[in-house]
Design an enzyme around this catalytic site. Structure first.
Site, short mmCIF file in Angstrom:
data_model
loop_
_atom_site.label_atom_id
_atom_site.label_comp_id
_atom_site.label_asym_id
_atom_site.label_seq_id
_atom_site.Cartn_x
_atom_site.Cartn_y
_atom_site.Cartn_z
N ASP A 123 0.69 -0.86 0.01
CA ASP A 123 -0.39 -0.08 0.07
C ASP A 123 0.62 0.84 -0.39
OD1 ASP A 123 -2.41 1.56 0.54
OD2 ASP A 123 -3.14 -0.45 0.81
N HIS A 139 -2.55 3.06 -4.93
CA HIS A 139 -1.73 2.66 -3.44
C HIS A 139 -0.43 2.48 -3.99
CE1 HIS A 139 -5.50 3.25 -0.98
NE2 HIS A 139 -6.35 2.74 -1.35
N GLU A 144 -9.80 2.76 -5.35
CA GLU A 144 -9.38 3.76 -4.74
C GLU A 144 -8.35 4.50 -5.46
OE1 GLU A 144 -11.38 4.27 0.17
OE2 GLU A 144 -8.33 3.71 -0.57
#
Length: 778
Positions: A202, A272, A336
């Protein structure tokens, strides 16, 4: 004489052997009603089977997996009871637990346990099925040191509902050592979970060794510091990092395989990826410089989709991932991933033009560019016999042909994917996000991300909704619990957030829905908690607390109060703020409160664990418990119990706006009409708001009060404008008092206006949320 002495010595040795192989004296009784509850438990008449130090565990010769199963069972029995049975291949038809495969069943994880006076037989459709039968026998066995355990004659027939029963652990945000990961795997095995989804990369850290790109761990595994609180702007100044070598990863994979758990690795792409970009800045759209991120959130810098080196990088990484992890599925994230950089990047725009991508069906060309990245990685993995899982954002644009969707932003994405014929794993935030708080009383909890997910709500989860046809429901592979660790640093905290909610999820995953019963689950759960204690797991004890149902009763102009406990322990309460004891009022049934009160309650258990103190302040004004009508709709998911919660006399205890105490609005202002039932003189209004700007929740911009005698024609009597001059994220609870000349009216319209998000915030120009817990008129 010599022979007599030898015989006596032999007897003594035998007695000592039996003594060493038993944990104490007396006989304990097993209980087959375990968690998760088997599909069928048929108790029979007859003499029970007695498990003692002379019992043998028998497995088929030449089957290494079954030998390991037998050794697991022996270890489990010794841990729980102190009795150490012998593991053998020698056939015994009495005083033996016999393990075998070959059960005829279409479900490869089905098993049957047969108990009679002479033997316990565990027959499975596979070695994994036998392992689940062993877990049932293990959990049926009481955790106490006894010389023997008695098992009533019975037949148990069982198989799981779903083939995919998952639990995700994020170690990218906070790294955990190998030994704890193994403990976590044992925890999953105890709950019959067969998939360990491991979030390995991440923005805040890269945790997996990749030989082709050594800087991923040399640079990307370490952040220089971590943000304090919820993106407060302050940092702790403490470096945090760590990664697993390939040898350690393979060791963990093998450890999980022995327990019939498949490890599914996740390498999140194309977003990410700041940890990777910090190591290899040439893979980003701007070229950096980048840092391993020390705060939480969604960041604009992602992999450059127009750069051919990006695909070389991803294929090399995934090749090494496949060498470590033999699982059919590889999780590629996909969530995201902002398109901000791609919109401005010449290489990404050139790629869009080359591919002929256009805005279409509400998706931009950049959404379709992410679909291209996903499909290209899927094709690469498919060519190596693997399949992809992605978070439900991969539905945006065009879904890759063979992708499995992990639906987290509610059930909608999973439903859509199943209707399209794609396989789905349901893991919505409302039921499956175990980083959410477990209780309203967050002040006494370890600091967390927020949210509210009590164990009862987990248990109510139905992964295959009736809105799907039977054929579509077959695409729901299963359900998964997720534990993100932005605010979870230690192994103890991980366990606390998982347990006992994972027990509730295990019944969602294993049992047929018509067999589930929450109250019966609560009765079975304490026996599992004893095993948690024995195993040294740290678990939340909220289920032992007093459970309170507080309901605004507009007919009686009162707050109705009902208490309950998991074990019907007596509850004592006070209304004046004093600490309740056995001399306080004992709860006998529902009662009502009509005036200001500080309600405290405690469950007192004889020889057991008393509950924590229940504490609630009730503040009553002229508008409390009066009929109220909302003229605007709350934001999706934030209506909770409806309009009456705004006049129930109860405050939200913290900025945790998901506890059910705060009602949220976004596109529409909050407009409510309170019926005072008769003309009343009012000169003040109080409105409480919760602000968490990091979650796009802002203060109200204005509050208006209007009055009417007919509920049709209203006259504005007061307006208060609210100025927010903050320049950075903040959070807090704010009480807004509006004073005006006394006015007599029956109906009062209260308008709480939303705010436009300021320029300093990523959502600038949009409508922010407002969250209100109570409106008071006096």
């Amino acid at each position: 004489m010599k022979r007599i002495k030898q015989s006596i010595i032999a007897i003594v040795i035998a007695l000592l052997t039996v003594s060493c192989n038993t944990g104490g004296s007396g006989t304990a009784e097993a209980n087959y009603e375990v968690v998760p509850l088997p599909n069928e438990i048929n108790i029979k008449e007859g003499i029970p089977f007695t498990f003692s130090g002379s019992t043998r565990i028998v497995y088929p010769e030449g089957n290494e997996k079954m030998q390991r199963n037998a050794e697991f069972l022996a270890e489990y029995m010794e841990l729980s009871t102190g009795i150490k049975p012998v593991v053998t291949i020698d056939i015994h038809d009495q005083n033996a637990v016999i393990l075998s495969t070959g059960l005829k069943n279409e479900n490869p994880e089905a098993y049957q346990i047969t108990v009679d006076e002479q033997t316990i037989r565990i027959d499975g459709a596979s070695e994994a099925a036998v392992f689940y039968g062993i877990q049932t026998l293990r959990k049926a066995t009481p955790v106490e040191k006894k010389g023997a355990v008695s098992y009533a004659p019975a037949t148990i027939i069982d198989a799981p509902r779903f083939g995919y029963r998952g639990s995700m652990l994020d170690i990218a945000r906070h790294f955990q050592p190998v030994e704890f990961v193994k403990k976590y795997i044992n925890l999953l095995a105890l709950h019959n979970i067969n998939r360990f989804h491991w979030h390995l990369t991440d923005d805040q850290g890269w945790r997996i060794q990749i030989d082709a790109y050594p800087k991923l761990t040399e640079v990307g595994s370490m952040r220089k510091e971590t943000v304090i609180g919820r993106n407060s702007g302050g940092y702790d100044g403490i470096p945090h990092g760590g990664f697993y070598t390939k040898e350690e990863l393979k060791e963990i994979v093998a450890y999980a395989q022995e327990r019939y758990i498949t490890v599914i690795p996740e390498v999140d792409l194309p977003g990410h990826m700041l940890a990777a970009l910090a190591a290899y800045p040439e893979l980003g759209c701007t070229g950096g410089p980048y840092e391993v991120e020390g705060s939480w959130g969604v960041f604009d810098d992602v992999l450059c989709a127009g750069n051919d080196s990006t695909y070389i990088f991803l294929e090399a990484v995934l090749t090494e991932v496949m060498e470590i992890f033999p699982s059919e599925y590889i999780h590629i994230g996909g969530d995201e991933s902002p398109k901000t950089r791609w919109e401005e990047c010449p290489r990404c725009q050139a790629r869009i033009k080359e591919l002929g991508l256009k805005d279409h069906d509400g998706n931009t060309a950049e959404h379709y560019l992410q679909s291209y990245v996903t499909a290209r990685m899927e094709q690469f993995l498919n060519s190596h016999g693997r399949r992809i899982i992605g978070w439900d954002e991969i539905l945006e644009g065009e879904l890759a042909p063979n992708a499995t969707v992990m639906s987290w932003r509610g059930m909608g994405g999973g439903i859509e994917a199943a209707q399209m014929g794609h396989d789905v794993i349901m893991t919505p935030t409302t039921y499956a996000y175990f980083d959410y708080y477990q209780t309203h009383n967050t002040e006494e909890e370890l600091f967390g991300i927020g949210g509210y997910l009590p164990i009862e709500q987990v248990y109510s989860f139905e992964p295959a909704p009736e809105t799907l046809t039977p054929a579509q429901r077959r695409h729901i592979l299963g359900a998964q619990a997720n534990l993100w660790t932005e605010y979870i640093k230690t192994p103890d905290h991980v366990e606390y957030m998982l347990l006992p909610r994972l027990a509730a999820m295990s019944e969602v995953q294993w049992m047929q829905p018509e067999k589930k019963d929450y109250q019966q689950f609560l009765k079975r759960l304490p026996r599992l908690l004893k095993l948690y204690d024995k195993l040294g797991y740290n678990y939340a004890r909220h289920i032992f607390d007093v459970q309170a149902t507080l309901t605004s009763n507009t007919d009686k102009n009162a707050l109705d109060v009902e208490f309950s406990t998991i074990d019907n322990a007596p509850v004592y309460y006070t209304l004046d703020g004093s600490e309740p004891t056995e001399t306080s009022t004992r709860y006998e049934g529902r009662f009502s409160i009509q005036e200001d009160a500080t309600l405290k309650a405690v469950a007192i258990r004889e020889g057991g664990e008393n509950s924590r103190l229940f504490n609630e302040t009730i503040k009553v004004t002229k508008s409390t418990y009066k009929p109220i009508e909302l003229l605007t709709k709350p934001a999706s998911g934030y209506a909770y119990t409806g309009a009456t919660m705004l006049v129930d006399g109860l405050n939200g205890s913290s900025t945790n706006y998901r506890t059910g105490r705060w009602m949220g609005f976004q596109r529409d202002d909050l407009v409510a009409v309170i019926d005072m039932l008769e003309p009343a003189e009012i000169s003040t209004a109080e409105v409480r708001t919760a602000v968490v700007t990091g979650d796009w929740i802002f203060n109200a911009s204005a509050i208006e009060i209007a009055t009417s005698d007919d509920n049709k024609h209203f006259t504005t009597v007061a307006t208060k404008k609210i100025v927010d001059d903050a320049t950075d994220n903040y959070e807090g609870i704010f009480t807004h008092d509006v004073s005006f000349d006394p006015v007599i009216a029956r109906y009062f319209k209260v308008t709480v206006k939303t705010s436009v998000i300021p320029e300093w915030h990523p959502g600038k120009g949009g409508k922010g949320f407002i969250f209100v817990d109570e409106i008071r008129l006096d």
